[in-house]
Design an enzyme around this catalytic site. Sequence first.
Site, PDB file in Angstrom:
ATOM      1  N   HIS A 152      16.495 -23.599  20.698  1.00 22.77           N
ATOM      2  CA  HIS A 152      15.358 -22.582  21.168  1.00 22.77           C
ATOM      3  C   HIS A 152      14.422 -22.828  22.202  1.00 22.77           C
ATOM      4  O   HIS A 152      13.806 -21.924  22.833  1.00 22.77           O
ATOM      5  CB  HIS A 152      14.649 -21.569  20.134  1.00 22.77           C
ATOM      6  CG  HIS A 152      13.627 -22.449  19.452  1.00 22.77           C
ATOM      7  ND1 HIS A 152      13.584 -23.446  18.655  1.00 22.77           N
ATOM      8  CD2 HIS A 152      12.308 -22.207  19.794  1.00 22.77           C
ATOM      9  CE1 HIS A 152      12.429 -23.772  18.127  1.00 22.77           C
ATOM     10  NE2 HIS A 152      11.659 -23.192  19.015  1.00 22.77           N
TER      11      HIS A 152
HETATM   12  C1  UD1 Z   1       7.875 -19.388  20.237  1.00 23.48           C
HETATM   13  C2  UD1 Z   1       6.708 -20.698  20.446  1.00 23.48           C
HETATM   14  C3  UD1 Z   1       7.263 -21.932  20.080  1.00 23.48           C
HETATM   15  C4  UD1 Z   1       7.829 -21.853  18.897  1.00 23.48           C
HETATM   16  C5  UD1 Z   1       8.927 -20.528  18.705  1.00 23.48           C
HETATM   17  C6  UD1 Z   1       9.454 -20.555  17.177  1.00 23.48           C
HETATM   18  C7  UD1 Z   1       5.022 -20.267  22.223  1.00 23.48           C
HETATM   19  C8  UD1 Z   1       4.626 -20.799  23.662  1.00 23.48           C
HETATM   20  N1  UD1 Z   1       6.431 -20.445  21.808  1.00 23.48           N
HETATM   21  O1  UD1 Z   1       8.662 -19.687  21.270  1.00 23.48           O
HETATM   22  O2  UD1 Z   1       6.324 -22.853  20.325  1.00 23.48           O
HETATM   23  O3  UD1 Z   1       8.592 -22.896  18.531  1.00 23.48           O
HETATM   24  O4  UD1 Z   1       8.398 -19.196  18.910  1.00 23.48           O
HETATM   25  O5  UD1 Z   1      10.568 -19.619  17.367  1.00 23.48           O
HETATM   26  O6  UD1 Z   1       4.242 -19.516  21.633  1.00 23.48           O
HETATM   27  N2  UD1 Z   1      12.868 -12.413  21.317  1.00 23.48           N
HETATM   28  C9  UD1 Z   1      13.240 -11.258  20.717  1.00 23.48           C
HETATM   29  N3  UD1 Z   1      12.777 -10.963  19.358  1.00 23.48           N
HETATM   30  C10 UD1 Z   1      11.751 -11.632  18.925  1.00 23.48           C
HETATM   31  C11 UD1 Z   1      10.832 -12.611  19.401  1.00 23.48           C
HETATM   32  C12 UD1 Z   1      11.561 -13.055  20.898  1.00 23.48           C
HETATM   33  O7  UD1 Z   1      14.158 -10.815  21.103  1.00 23.48           O
HETATM   34  O8  UD1 Z   1      11.301 -11.184  17.747  1.00 23.48           O
HETATM   35  C13 UD1 Z   1      12.962 -12.759  22.465  1.00 23.48           C
HETATM   36  C14 UD1 Z   1      12.457 -12.253  23.812  1.00 23.48           C
HETATM   37  O9  UD1 Z   1      13.374 -12.108  24.753  1.00 23.48           O
HETATM   38  C15 UD1 Z   1      11.365 -13.376  24.230  1.00 23.48           C
HETATM   39  C16 UD1 Z   1      12.026 -14.417  23.902  1.00 23.48           C
HETATM   40  O10 UD1 Z   1      12.911 -14.250  22.709  1.00 23.48           O
HETATM   41  O11 UD1 Z   1      11.064 -13.101  25.606  1.00 23.48           O
HETATM   42  C17 UD1 Z   1      11.429 -15.727  23.734  1.00 23.48           C
HETATM   43  O12 UD1 Z   1      10.205 -15.468  22.641  1.00 23.48           O
HETATM   44  P1  UD1 Z   1       8.711 -16.098  22.791  1.00 23.48           P
HETATM   45  O13 UD1 Z   1       7.995 -15.836  21.645  1.00 23.48           O
HETATM   46  O14 UD1 Z   1       8.004 -15.938  24.180  1.00 23.48           O
HETATM   47  O15 UD1 Z   1       8.837 -17.670  22.847  1.00 23.48           O
HETATM   48  P2  UD1 Z   1       9.881 -18.353  21.653  1.00 23.48           P
HETATM   49  O16 UD1 Z   1      10.860 -19.161  22.493  1.00 23.48           O
HETATM   50  O17 UD1 Z   1      10.271 -17.773  20.460  1.00 23.48           O
HETATM   51  N1  UDP Z   2      14.162 -20.958  10.300  1.00 17.08           N
HETATM   52  C1  UDP Z   2      14.595 -19.911   9.451  1.00 17.08           C
HETATM   53  N2  UDP Z   2      15.521 -19.259  10.087  1.00 17.08           N
HETATM   54  C2  UDP Z   2      16.477 -19.389  11.122  1.00 17.08           C
HETATM   55  C3  UDP Z   2      16.124 -20.547  12.009  1.00 17.08           C
HETATM   56  C4  UDP Z   2      14.876 -21.488  11.360  1.00 17.08           C
HETATM   57  O1  UDP Z   2      14.081 -19.556   8.622  1.00 17.08           O
HETATM   58  O2  UDP Z   2      17.377 -18.972  11.377  1.00 17.08           O
HETATM   59  C5  UDP Z   2      12.941 -21.560   9.973  1.00 17.08           C
HETATM   60  C6  UDP Z   2      12.968 -23.136   9.788  1.00 17.08           C
HETATM   61  O3  UDP Z   2      13.631 -23.251   8.529  1.00 17.08           O
HETATM   62  C7  UDP Z   2      11.609 -23.673   9.884  1.00 17.08           C
HETATM   63  C8  UDP Z   2      11.038 -22.672  10.911  1.00 17.08           C
HETATM   64  O4  UDP Z   2      12.071 -21.667  11.058  1.00 17.08           O
HETATM   65  O5  UDP Z   2      10.806 -23.464   8.770  1.00 17.08           O
HETATM   66  C9  UDP Z   2      11.251 -23.203  12.198  1.00 17.08           C
HETATM   67  O6  UDP Z   2      10.901 -22.428  13.246  1.00 17.08           O
HETATM   68  P1  UDP Z   2      11.458 -22.401  14.818  1.00 17.08           P
HETATM   69  O7  UDP Z   2      12.610 -23.440  14.849  1.00 17.08           O
HETATM   70  O8  UDP Z   2      11.594 -21.146  15.215  1.00 17.08           O
HETATM   71  O9  UDP Z   2      10.064 -23.080  15.593  1.00 17.08           O
HETATM   72  P2  UDP Z   2       9.543 -24.620  15.596  1.00 17.08           P
HETATM   73  O10 UDP Z   2       9.324 -25.126  14.060  1.00 17.08           O
HETATM   74  O11 UDP Z   2      10.293 -25.494  16.562  1.00 17.08           O
HETATM   75  O12 UDP Z   2       8.214 -24.378  16.204  1.00 17.08           O
END
Ligand code: UD1
Ligand code: UDP
Length: 348
Positions: A201
């Site tokens: 991601h």
């Molecule tokens: C965010 C965090 C990242 C973290 C990740 C965990 C920031 C800068 N980034 O990144 O540090 O590792 O969350 O998962 O805060 N979207 C959906 N549904 C949702 C959420 C997101 O469709 O419920 C899609 C949207 O198209 C959105 C994209 O995912 O634009 C990215 O979501 P966003 O929250 O901006 O960043 P993450 O990549 O999730």
């Molecule tokens: N996780 C989850 N379901 C998923 C993917 C991740 O419960 O389908 C959990 C994972 O076990 C960990 C956390 O989400 O505890 C990590 O989140 P993510 O990878 O979104 O973000 P990051 O840790 O890189 O910020």
Amino acid sequence: MTIIGARPQFIKASVVSKALRNQGVKEILVNTGQHYDDNMAKIFFEEMGIPRPDYNLGVGSGTHAAQTSASLVGIENIILDEKPDALIVYGDTNATIAGALAASKLHLKLIHIEAGLRSYNRQMPEEINRIVTDVLSDLLFVPTQIAVDNLKKEGIVNGVHIVGDVMVDALMEYTEVAETKSDILDRLAIEKKSYVLLTIHRPSNADNNERIAKILEQVAASKLPVIFPVHPRSRKSAESLIEKVSDHVRLIDPVGYLDMMLLEKYAKMIVTDSGGVQKEAYLHKTPCLTVRGETEWLETVRDGWNYLVGDNLEDISQLMAQFPEPKAWHSHYGDGHAAERIVKILMS
Ligand code: UD1
Ligand code: UDP
């Protein structure tokens, strides 16, 4: 007052909120709403007994400025209304930096949980969020000595406490629950230690079709079934590429924490670019390949459980075929009582 907004923060807050409330602390829980799909948000509240947020700012998706500014305005308003004694932020997302800015401008004590981590890569949005949050924090709860040393290099020494990692607390508590409650292996018809778990991601991978294609191609070379719970950021690119790759790479929706604990524990190998997942791989003693050029969790690499393959994607298939015997395993990240320690220090 506690600020959460993204999936990993729901998980971290689950254990700390419980510990705070057990000590009779009144907690106002604010969800910025950065993650909002049921399987990115609601499922964690339900499975992990996270209290219903007092506020949901409904910030949703957008650019960094859009997400951060909407969170900042919303959090400031709530602080002014509720007048809390202190504000807790977790990790390194846009919710974290927004909370940090709002609290510090209103002279509110700022508490950062999972402080001190550094990738030393400022191309990562999270690195900016961490640096700013740490410099503004009054109390910094860090998981490891490396995090203490990182802060020292930036001149931050006051208010730093090594307490372990609250994600260990969550993993220990909920893996046990998952063993009886999750039937994910049956649902997917996979056997223990005979599949690969993939998560992608980070914008540097997810927003780059060429890289995702290469990662899928490399992972598919192993011939083992590959289970890929697809983060919404990678949905479009993964779906458009998958047919070209292989039919044993299975795209599934993001799963809840209980299912994820079993998928990680029983995978033969994990391939990921997630911070949380690479550390959980270590905790479950599952070999891991991290599709990044650097990591905040150096201990996992030093002990031989985690290889960084960000710059050489061709190494993925080779390391999957022959993963070197790991060298050591230590409880670097604590004993599962980090949340209790944090609350004890807060109370004193
Ligand atoms: C965010 C965090 C990242 C973290 C990740 C965990 C920031 C800068 N980034 O990144 O540090 O590792 O969350 O998962 O805060 N979207 C959906 N549904 C949702 C959420 C997101 O469709 O419920 C899609 C949207 O198209 C959105 C994209 O995912 O634009 C990215 O979501 P966003 O929250 O901006 O960043 P993450 O990549 O999730
Ligand atoms: N996780 C989850 N379901 C998923 C993917 C991740 O419960 O389908 C959990 C994972 O076990 C960990 C956390 O989400 O505890 C990590 O989140 P993510 O990878 O979104 O973000 P990051 O840790 O890189 O910020």
